[in-house]
Design a protein around this motif. Sequence first.
Motif, PDB file in Angstrom:
ATOM      1  N   ALA A   1      -2.530  -9.549  -0.513  1.00 38.11           N
ATOM      2  CA  ALA A   1      -3.244  -9.686   0.766  1.00 38.11           C
ATOM      3  C   ALA A   1      -3.948  -8.378   1.121  1.00 38.11           C
ATOM      4  O   ALA A   1      -5.104  -8.379   1.579  1.00 38.11           O
ATOM      5  CB  ALA A   1      -2.262 -10.073   1.866  1.00 38.11           C
ATOM      6  N   ALA A   2      -3.274  -7.253   0.907  1.00 37.35           N
ATOM      7  CA  ALA A   2      -3.876  -5.952   1.201  1.00 37.35           C
ATOM      8  C   ALA A   2      -5.116  -5.725   0.338  1.00 37.35           C
ATOM      9  O   ALA A   2      -6.136  -5.213   0.820  1.00 37.35           O
ATOM     10  CB  ALA A   2      -2.851  -4.836   0.963  1.00 37.35           C
ATOM     11  N   LYS A   3      -5.040  -6.086  -0.929  1.00 42.62           N
ATOM     12  CA  LYS A   3      -6.194  -5.919  -1.821  1.00 42.62           C
ATOM     13  C   LYS A   3      -7.404  -6.681  -1.286  1.00 42.62           C
ATOM     14  O   LYS A   3      -8.533  -6.172  -1.299  1.00 42.62           O
ATOM     15  CB  LYS A   3      -5.843  -6.420  -3.225  1.00 42.62           C
ATOM     16  CG  LYS A   3      -4.952  -5.467  -4.002  1.00 42.62           C
ATOM     17  CD  LYS A   3      -4.278  -6.132  -5.192  1.00 42.62           C
ATOM     18  CE  LYS A   3      -5.275  -6.632  -6.196  1.00 42.62           C
ATOM     19  NZ  LYS A   3      -4.606  -7.262  -7.366  1.00 42.62           N
TER      20      LYS A   3
ATOM     21  N   VAL B   1      -6.864   2.090   5.874  1.00 44.47           N
ATOM     22  CA  VAL B   1      -5.586   1.885   5.177  1.00 44.47           C
ATOM     23  C   VAL B   1      -4.472   1.540   6.150  1.00 44.47           C
ATOM     24  O   VAL B   1      -3.676   0.617   5.916  1.00 44.47           O
ATOM     25  CB  VAL B   1      -5.222   3.133   4.342  1.00 44.47           C
ATOM     26  CG1 VAL B   1      -3.791   3.016   3.790  1.00 44.47           C
ATOM     27  CG2 VAL B   1      -6.210   3.317   3.198  1.00 44.47           C
ATOM     28  N   ASN B   2      -4.379   2.259   7.264  1.00 47.78           N
ATOM     29  CA  ASN B   2      -3.311   1.982   8.221  1.00 47.78           C
ATOM     30  C   ASN B   2      -3.443   0.601   8.848  1.00 47.78           C
ATOM     31  O   ASN B   2      -2.449  -0.104   9.048  1.00 47.78           O
ATOM     32  CB  ASN B   2      -3.290   3.045   9.326  1.00 47.78           C
ATOM     33  CG  ASN B   2      -2.646   4.339   8.859  1.00 47.78           C
ATOM     34  OD1 ASN B   2      -1.886   4.356   7.904  1.00 47.78           O
ATOM     35  ND2 ASN B   2      -2.954   5.435   9.537  1.00 47.78           N
TER      36      ASN B   2
ATOM     37  N   SER C   1       5.207  -1.102   8.258  1.00 45.51           N
ATOM     38  CA  SER C   1       5.097  -0.105   9.330  1.00 45.51           C
ATOM     39  C   SER C   1       5.328   1.302   8.805  1.00 45.51           C
ATOM     40  O   SER C   1       5.071   2.277   9.500  1.00 45.51           O
ATOM     41  CB  SER C   1       6.115  -0.405  10.442  1.00 45.51           C
ATOM     42  OG  SER C   1       7.434  -0.449   9.912  1.00 45.51           O
ATOM     43  N   ASP C   2       5.811   1.400   7.566  1.00 43.77           N
ATOM     44  CA  ASP C   2       6.098   2.695   6.946  1.00 43.77           C
ATOM     45  C   ASP C   2       5.004   2.984   5.912  1.00 43.77           C
ATOM     46  O   ASP C   2       4.916   2.318   4.874  1.00 43.77           O
ATOM     47  CB  ASP C   2       7.476   2.630   6.282  1.00 43.77           C
ATOM     48  CG  ASP C   2       7.898   3.962   5.676  1.00 43.77           C
ATOM     49  OD1 ASP C   2       7.012   4.756   5.302  1.00 43.77           O
ATOM     50  OD2 ASP C   2       9.109   4.203   5.545  1.00 43.77           O
ATOM     51  N   SER C   3       4.161   3.968   6.185  1.00 46.50           N
ATOM     52  CA  SER C   3       3.027   4.260   5.299  1.00 46.50           C
ATOM     53  C   SER C   3       3.486   4.716   3.912  1.00 46.50           C
ATOM     54  O   SER C   3       2.856   4.394   2.900  1.00 46.50           O
ATOM     55  CB  SER C   3       2.107   5.307   5.926  1.00 46.50           C
ATOM     56  OG  SER C   3       2.822   6.521   6.147  1.00 46.50           O
TER      57      SER C   3
ATOM     58  N   SER D   1      -3.622   4.179  -5.546  1.00 49.89           N
ATOM     59  CA  SER D   1      -3.208   4.302  -4.153  1.00 49.89           C
ATOM     60  C   SER D   1      -4.045   3.347  -3.305  1.00 49.89           C
ATOM     61  O   SER D   1      -5.128   2.917  -3.733  1.00 49.89           O
ATOM     62  CB  SER D   1      -3.411   5.739  -3.670  1.00 49.89           C
ATOM     63  OG  SER D   1      -4.801   6.006  -3.505  1.00 49.89           O
ATOM     64  N   PRO D   2      -3.589   3.001  -2.097  1.00 52.06           N
ATOM     65  CA  PRO D   2      -4.409   2.136  -1.230  1.00 52.06           C
ATOM     66  C   PRO D   2      -5.815   2.699  -1.004  1.00 52.06           C
ATOM     67  O   PRO D   2      -6.797   1.953  -1.049  1.00 52.06           O
ATOM     68  CB  PRO D   2      -3.604   2.091   0.073  1.00 52.06           C
ATOM     69  CG  PRO D   2      -2.190   2.302  -0.362  1.00 52.06           C
ATOM     70  CD  PRO D   2      -2.266   3.277  -1.505  1.00 52.06           C
TER      71      PRO D   2
END
Length: 326
Positions: free
Chosen positions: A274-276, A286-287, A296-298, A312-313
């Motif tokens: 989903a992030a991709k 990114v956040n 919630s934890d980067s 990396s993101p």
Amino acid sequence: MKHLSILVPRGQNNLSSVVGPFKIFNRANQYFEQAGKHPVFAIKLVGTGEKVDFYHGLFTVNVQRHIGEIDQTDLIIIPSLNHHYEEAIAGNEALISWIYRHYKSGTEIASICTGAFLLAASGALDGKSCSTHWAAAEHFRRMFPRVRLETDQLITDENGIYTNGGAYSFLNLMIYLVEKYYNRETAIFCAKVFQIDLARNLQSEFSIFNGHKQHDDEVIQEAQIYLEENYREKISIQELARKLNVGRRNFDRRFKKATNFTPLEYLQRIKVEAAKKFFENTRLNVNEVMYDVGYSDSKAFREVFCRITGLSPLEYRTRYNAYETT
């Protein structure tokens, strides 16, 4: 001089993985000759017939040597297949037996992409690791459960067997083999001539997580659907197992057997997929993406994303975002 056999299986349609190795190794030979050295390989296209048609007869490859004429060869390259893997195996039984016989006699073998299906059918991969195209991974696992499939790896190297991930990543495997059989200088030269990125070592960034639902465990399918629909929420695997009336240990075991992932690994891959898509198609930073997919934890998000994609993101967003590249 060593002998290289590039196989031309019957009934296949991936011409590039026959022509590509032929051109790269011939170019490596030429480079050696220009430096006053003897070429490393005598290169032949090898098969069980005189000709093999590709793309419904649009192209034809003339096979140079029949497998029955090859008593000894140092390296065999198996090209990628079309998507009819069972048919390919059934139509190339003599070639598969020939592969295994030469492997047992000490020949090294490299399979390109889905050529791993032919190699695995020979038995040479039993108990070993290999890679193949990420889209064929689930099918491969069902057919060859005794092979350790490494879906994230671009190249594997184990006991004289080399495999690679999907599509044109075979170019990286060819450069890898050129360095092994020639030298680093020749590999760099060929990489420059054919403009191949030497830095690539994973296919993770190109894969698309497809859910792994081709199994018969209805409870696990229900769990998969639940995870896919609720991945943004805080999910307790213990509570999910209880909701489905399955003990936690039994749930984990069944989930792993059905999907090849633990429930947590599966959830992580859903979130990363989903992030991709967010990184590819939106202007979110990114956040913002991290929060949207339920992290919630980067630090945790970055570690999981890097492990699954190899980037990396921020690197992924920079490379694939539609707004960054236009």
